[in-house]
Structures are given as structure tokens and as C-alpha cells.
Design an enzyme around this catalytic site. Sequence first.
Site, PDB file in Angstrom:
ATOM      1  N   LYS A  35       0.873  -1.183   0.000  1.00  0.00           N
ATOM      2  CA  LYS A  35       0.000   0.000   0.000  1.00  0.00           C
ATOM      3  C   LYS A  35       0.902   1.223   0.000  1.00  0.00           C
ATOM      4  O   LYS A  35       1.540   1.533   1.006  1.00  0.00           O
ATOM      5  CB  LYS A  35      -0.926   0.011   1.216  1.00  0.00           C
ATOM      6  CG  LYS A  35      -1.942   1.138   1.153  1.00  0.00           C
ATOM      7  CD  LYS A  35      -2.883   1.124   2.330  1.00  0.00           C
ATOM      8  CE  LYS A  35      -4.038   2.096   2.117  1.00  0.00           C
ATOM      9  NZ  LYS A  35      -3.622   3.424   1.667  1.00  0.00           N
ATOM     10  N   ARG A  46      -3.585   7.720  -6.245  1.00  0.00           N
ATOM     11  CA  ARG A  46      -4.199   6.663  -7.047  1.00  0.00           C
ATOM     12  C   ARG A  46      -4.584   7.218  -8.410  1.00  0.00           C
ATOM     13  O   ARG A  46      -5.121   8.333  -8.506  1.00  0.00           O
ATOM     14  CB  ARG A  46      -5.421   6.120  -6.320  1.00  0.00           C
ATOM     15  CG  ARG A  46      -6.065   4.917  -7.009  1.00  0.00           C
ATOM     16  CD  ARG A  46      -7.049   4.268  -6.082  1.00  0.00           C
ATOM     17  NE  ARG A  46      -7.803   3.212  -6.726  1.00  0.00           N
ATOM     18  CZ  ARG A  46      -8.719   2.468  -6.101  1.00  0.00           C
ATOM     19  NH1 ARG A  46      -8.968   2.689  -4.812  1.00  0.00           N
ATOM     20  NH2 ARG A  46      -9.375   1.519  -6.740  1.00  0.00           N
ATOM     21  N   PHE A  78      -1.866  -2.083 -10.266  1.00  0.00           N
ATOM     22  CA  PHE A  78      -2.373  -3.211  -9.501  1.00  0.00           C
ATOM     23  C   PHE A  78      -3.667  -3.808 -10.030  1.00  0.00           C
ATOM     24  O   PHE A  78      -4.128  -4.834  -9.518  1.00  0.00           O
ATOM     25  CB  PHE A  78      -2.568  -2.824  -8.030  1.00  0.00           C
ATOM     26  CG  PHE A  78      -3.478  -1.648  -7.794  1.00  0.00           C
ATOM     27  CD1 PHE A  78      -4.852  -1.768  -7.902  1.00  0.00           C
ATOM     28  CD2 PHE A  78      -2.944  -0.415  -7.461  1.00  0.00           C
ATOM     29  CE1 PHE A  78      -5.686  -0.683  -7.687  1.00  0.00           C
ATOM     30  CE2 PHE A  78      -3.765   0.679  -7.235  1.00  0.00           C
ATOM     31  CZ  PHE A  78      -5.144   0.544  -7.343  1.00  0.00           C
ATOM     32  N   ARG A  84     -17.264   0.497  -0.890  1.00  0.00           N
ATOM     33  CA  ARG A  84     -16.282   0.154   0.143  1.00  0.00           C
ATOM     34  C   ARG A  84     -16.766  -1.118   0.822  1.00  0.00           C
ATOM     35  O   ARG A  84     -17.687  -1.107   1.620  1.00  0.00           O
ATOM     36  CB  ARG A  84     -16.153   1.288   1.164  1.00  0.00           C
ATOM     37  CG  ARG A  84     -15.010   1.101   2.148  1.00  0.00           C
ATOM     38  CD  ARG A  84     -14.957   2.231   3.153  1.00  0.00           C
ATOM     39  NE  ARG A  84     -14.770   3.525   2.554  1.00  0.00           N
ATOM     40  CZ  ARG A  84     -13.591   4.007   2.157  1.00  0.00           C
ATOM     41  NH1 ARG A  84     -12.510   3.276   2.281  1.00  0.00           N
ATOM     42  NH2 ARG A  84     -13.502   5.214   1.620  1.00  0.00           N
ATOM     43  N   LYS A 139      -7.281  -3.030   4.083  1.00  0.00           N
ATOM     44  CA  LYS A 139      -6.000  -2.348   4.205  1.00  0.00           C
ATOM     45  C   LYS A 139      -5.440  -2.540   5.607  1.00  0.00           C
ATOM     46  O   LYS A 139      -6.169  -2.492   6.599  1.00  0.00           O
ATOM     47  CB  LYS A 139      -6.131  -0.867   3.864  1.00  0.00           C
ATOM     48  CG  LYS A 139      -7.208  -0.120   4.607  1.00  0.00           C
ATOM     49  CD  LYS A 139      -7.403   1.276   4.035  1.00  0.00           C
ATOM     50  CE  LYS A 139      -8.583   1.980   4.715  1.00  0.00           C
ATOM     51  NZ  LYS A 139      -8.856   3.300   4.130  1.00  0.00           N
TER      52      LYS A 139
END
Length: 522
Positions: free
Chosen positions: A221, A226, A310, A383, A389
Site C-alpha cells: 500500500k 491513485r 495493480f 467500500r 488495508k
Amino acid sequence: MNCRLRHNDGVQLAQLVDLVERVRAVSRKTEKVRLIADFLRQAGAETALAAMYLAGTLPGGKIGMGWRMIQAAMPEGAAVGDPPGLAEVGSVFEQIGAERGGGSNERRTAALRNLLTRCGLRDREFVARLLVGEVRQGADEGLMLEAIAAAASLQAGVVRRAYMYSGELGEVARAAMEEGAAGLARFDLRVLTPIAPMLAQTAEDVPEALERMGEAAFEYKLDGARIQVHKSGDEVRVYTRQLQDVTARVPEVVEWVRGLDVRDLVLEGEILALKPDGRPQPFQVTMRRLGRTKDIEAVRRELPLSSFFFDCLYRAGDGVLTQAPYRERAASLERTVDASALMPRLVTGETAEGERFLEEALARGHEGVMVKSLDAPYVAGQRGYHWLKLKAAVTLDLVVLGAEWGSGRRKGWLSNLHLGARDHESGQFIMLGKTFKGLTDDMLRWQTERLLGLETGRDTYTVYARPELVAEITFNEIQESPRYPGGLALRFARVKRYRPEKAAAEADTFQTVKEMFLRSRG
């Protein structure tokens, strides 16, 4: 105030604020959905604006007005003149956002003051909070999508899918109400059109993540920006997680993607600035580079950006991949991108291996790791527990300087805490930010009683307290912020626990905070 609207009337700001208060006052999700849906059915041409304002967002994002400028524009006394409608509020916001050049701050302040002068006190408060992104009305994005579906008599999944590909809540609401399912069907993944990013929940540790996932993909991470990259032939566009087009600011990314031997492509990744030793620059350094709009070539030479990808959402030959499991999307990515540009990754179901990978990421200066289900589709704009995370938390003992009254289920409790560090030179406390995260109901009750006992004054939103109550605060990073008097603020602050045994004089000092900030900049 009666919230019913005649179909052909424009929606008044006061009517929307009245709805917000009613939504805050109820706890049942179904009742919140019903109230909002009923309002949207009557909103007519203002449907898009109503939906966005109810979700606490502005078309195009924030318009560059902080609390200080809003306070300068805030009039005194009762409203004067005709109350504004939503369309007029939106027009004023557009005018403010478009102001540039010398004297623009004065013109922005004057335009906002003219609007607020015609608003009642509660409407002024709503406008202020809307401008700074602090509307807490008990109606998050997911609830708004359910309300839109109910208002248009559509399946919630149809609305969620449209939003997943649109990322524009207002436009989805408008299309649902005016065109129904046929209108929403046009929202699909299209190359050169960004979609809302998939988001992650937080896990406490590797065992918890693996208990939820089983065998999973662990990835570094990074504390960068992003990006979503779209390629169609020689045309390349780069978007941020807020769907802002930053193509012109990142020529190194554009050149690299243009050179890939695939005609049509949509990838997701992170960009960040690296130090000469390969360790990451602080987040603020990367964001300063990304924010530059002039002399791009010069700043590129001074501070180049590195890319690590990713996910693959579309690839010519493979088609749209959002509904494919992550293991298939990862395979498409590996066929497309050189290993040097892939996010470091490990697939494992073993706790020891996952913990070693996390320790490796932290040792290299990164935030932590992402843990991803190998079987999950790409759920844009949501989400959920398909992505988790894990980060190493940093803590400070800080003093509570006051708290703002909560809303929704927290109504009647002091919720949003004002946090400060002691300046050992002056003996004063310097504010570092606010947080309402991490608070249980028991903590809310306790801190409300405690802070009211320490009250030194209050205004419309906030009770100010004697600086005696110490809390242990976890956070992600210390960043520069002109909003606070010390020029520093905590990023993603969260209450871990209260420290009633600790005196304010024993709390961490502002000098400690500043030293931590300087060390992080390397």
C-alpha cells in the site's frame, strides 16, 4: 416548514435543509430512504443538485473556500430578500469556482455574502458545511443510491451499477428519474471515461484479514496518488481517484502507457515521487508535484513520478473485466505490464508469510499492505470487505480543546473532537485537526458529560472546553495545512482511547509533532 413541493416549482434551499433535519432526526434506514425518495420525486429539474447536496458534495468537487473565507462572508442578523432556490445556489457556487486572478478572493467572498444574506440561520450553516465538505446529514452515498432507486421505482442494483460507471451521483439521479432503467443502461465502462474507484475497509492485522479472505493477494500500500489510466490507440488519459483529468500533469505516465503494445486499455495504479534511494517521498511531496499545472517539464526533471499498477479493468482482447474475479484481472495485468511497473504482490493464505510481507512494505517506507480477495469482482465506488488495508498506526497523546454537536444517531452528543498539542514555549495548545472516528456510544456519552463539565463557551456548532482531557489518537500522517495555526494537521486521525490518568501537561507537545513531520520529510 412543509417540505412538499409542487412539481413545477423550483426547489428552495430551505426545503432541502428542512429535509436534512428530518433525515438526521430518524434512525431507521428505511425511513431515511423514504423521506429522501419522496423529496427526489418532486425535485424536477433540480434532481441532480438535490441528490448531490443531500450527499454533501458539489458538482465538480470543492470550489476553494475554507472556513476562514466563509466566516468573512457570513452576515449577521436575519435573512433579507427572497430566499434562494437550489438552482440559484448552484449558479453562485459555479461563479465562485470560476473566479480567477487579482481580487478573486474578494469577489468570491462578496458573492457568497450576497447569497447568505438571503438565507436563514440554519440554511447558512448548511451552505457553510457543504462548501467545506462537512455535511453530516445521516445519508451517505450508499443510502442515497437506495433512495434514488426507490424514487424511480428501480432495482437498487441497477442504480448502483450505473453509479459505478458514472461516478456522478447527480447525473445518475437525473437519469433515473427522467429516463428510468433505459437511461441508466447507457452507463457502462467506456475507454476514456473514468469510473468510480473500488474502495477498501480496514483490518486490524493479518490474521483478521486472512480469517475473512482465506488465501488472498497481498500488495504494497503506497502513500501516493491513485490513478486510473485509459488508452485508446495513441490517446491516453489519466484520472485521479476523484475522477479529475490530470493527463497534462503526468507526461511520464502518458509516454509509458502510450508505449504499451495494447490498443485499448484501462489500468489502475499509484504514482508517487521516490527519493534517490528508492524510498517514497512524503505524500505531500507527491501531491505538490501532481498539483503543478505550469512548467511541467522542469518539475518533471526535478521530481519525476514512478508508476506501479495493480488492476486491469479493460484490455483489448479480454474485454470488460470488472465482473471477472481478481485473479483473472491480475493475469491480464501481468500480460500487459512489465514486472518493474507492477505493484509488489504476494499470494498466500499463511499468516507468517503475510506478516513478513507487511513488515517488508513498512521497512521500505510504505504505508502497509492491501489484502484482496482473489475471487471478487471490481465493485466500483463501493467500500466492502473484498479489499482490506493494513497499516502501522502512529499515536500521539493530544488534548481535547472542544467538540462539535453530532447529527443523525449522534444527535445530542458531542462528537467531532478538536485536538491540540501543547506548545511548551508558550504553554498554549495548538490545534492539529478534528475527528469523530473511533468513538463508541459509551465514549460519546462519557465525553459529552465530561466536556460539558469543562465548558468555557460555545457557538452554534461547538462547545469549547478547558484543555484538560487527554486522548490517545492514531493517525496516518502529519501534513502541512494552512487551515490550522501551527501549519500542520493530522491525516486520518482516530480516537484509540481516552487517558484519564494523564494530565494535559503530560500530553505530547507541538514541538514533538513538528519533529515527527520533519523526520517524515527525510
